[in-house]
Design an enzyme around this catalytic site. Structure first.
Site, PDB file in Angstrom:
ATOM      1  N   CYS A   1      -4.448   0.380   5.714  1.00 16.34           N
ATOM      2  CA  CYS A   1      -3.963  -0.998   5.772  1.00 16.34           C
ATOM      3  C   CYS A   1      -3.735  -1.447   7.213  1.00 16.34           C
ATOM      4  O   CYS A   1      -3.709  -2.640   7.503  1.00 16.34           O
ATOM      5  CB  CYS A   1      -2.703  -1.173   4.930  1.00 16.34           C
ATOM      6  SG  CYS A   1      -1.379  -0.012   5.294  1.00 16.34           S
ATOM      7  N   HIS A   2      -3.612  -0.490   8.136  1.00 20.75           N
ATOM      8  CA  HIS A   2      -3.438  -0.835   9.550  1.00 20.75           C
ATOM      9  C   HIS A   2      -4.682  -1.488  10.137  1.00 20.75           C
ATOM     10  O   HIS A   2      -4.606  -2.122  11.182  1.00 20.75           O
ATOM     11  CB  HIS A   2      -3.054   0.419  10.370  1.00 20.75           C
ATOM     12  CG  HIS A   2      -4.078   1.502  10.347  1.00 20.75           C
ATOM     13  ND1 HIS A   2      -4.148   2.421   9.311  1.00 20.75           N
ATOM     14  CD2 HIS A   2      -5.070   1.827  11.211  1.00 20.75           C
ATOM     15  CE1 HIS A   2      -5.135   3.264   9.553  1.00 20.75           C
ATOM     16  NE2 HIS A   2      -5.711   2.916  10.705  1.00 20.75           N
TER      17      HIS A   2
ATOM     18  N   GLU B   1      -7.851   5.108  17.004  1.00 22.67           N
ATOM     19  CA  GLU B   1      -9.158   5.117  16.351  1.00 22.67           C
ATOM     20  C   GLU B   1     -10.252   4.603  17.296  1.00 22.67           C
ATOM     21  O   GLU B   1     -11.366   5.147  17.300  1.00 22.67           O
ATOM     22  CB  GLU B   1      -9.118   4.287  15.069  1.00 22.67           C
ATOM     23  CG  GLU B   1      -8.309   4.951  13.984  1.00 22.67           C
ATOM     24  CD  GLU B   1      -8.342   4.204  12.666  1.00 22.67           C
ATOM     25  OE1 GLU B   1      -9.071   3.193  12.534  1.00 22.67           O
ATOM     26  OE2 GLU B   1      -7.630   4.641  11.741  1.00 22.67           O
TER      27      GLU B   1
ATOM     28  N   ASN C   1       0.845  -1.194   0.000  1.00 17.35           N
ATOM     29  CA  ASN C   1       0.000   0.000   0.000  1.00 17.35           C
ATOM     30  C   ASN C   1       0.887   1.252   0.000  1.00 17.35           C
ATOM     31  O   ASN C   1       1.636   1.477   0.942  1.00 17.35           O
ATOM     32  CB  ASN C   1      -0.904  -0.019   1.235  1.00 17.35           C
ATOM     33  CG  ASN C   1      -1.684   1.261   1.411  1.00 17.35           C
ATOM     34  OD1 ASN C   1      -1.843   2.060   0.498  1.00 17.35           O
ATOM     35  ND2 ASN C   1      -2.181   1.468   2.620  1.00 17.35           N
TER      36      ASN C   1
END
Length: 161
Positions: free
Chosen positions: A130-131, A157, A122
């Site tokens: 992508c995490h 997040e 990515n």
């Protein structure tokens, strides 16, 4: 007659876990990386409008004020990689999916390893999240910025969702 392509613009941004290297062409964000990509021969440009907008949105993301990015991006990769990267953008903020779930979502359930390889390549980390992809057993597996950065991003997040 060949047309000489303008060099990419670049900017370095401090993130809570270290530097991020931003790259853009005239009209699109083309990369966010954890390490400088010297082969791109990019020129530093603190006034590039796409990079300025990226810096602003990353700052908002890191402060917990932004959950979605609104940036013009351009990927360079195979059709399969681009399909995976587009799918990554659909994973909601604060949530995770497994490599198998991503493979199922792109209607290629046997391509779990290929999804992992595309995820690893990515070119626009964080903005293309992508995490948010984890192992089938729920464990953190592989991340270009290192597992502590992946864990930081996911915890960040979850705190702000």
């Amino acid at each position: 007659m060949t047309v000489k392509q303008k060099p990419l613009a670049k900017q370095v941004v401090k993130a809570p876990f270290g530097n991020l290297y931003l790259y853009a062409d005239d009209s699109h964000l083309t990369g966010i990386a954890f390490r400088e990509i010297n082969s791109l021969n990019a020129k530093r440009d603190g006034n590039h409008p796409i990079l300025q907008k990226t810096v602003q949105q990353l700052s908002e993301y890191f402060s917990g004020q932004r959950q979605r990015f609104d940036l013009p991006i351009k990927f360079k990769g195979t059709d399969f990689q681009q399909q995976v990267w587009q799918q990554l953008k659909k994973i909601d903020y604060g949530h995770t999916e497994t490599y198998g779930q991503v493979a199922d979502a792109i209607k290629n359930p046997k391509a779990v390893r290929a999804v992992g390889n595309a995820n690893n390549k990515n070119p626009i980390v964080i903005v293309v999240p992508c995490h948010r992809v984890i192992g089938a057993n729920g464990n953190m597996v592989g991340y270009g910025g290192g597992l502590p950065v992946k864990e930081w991003l996911l915890k960040h997040e979850q705190r702000h969702s």
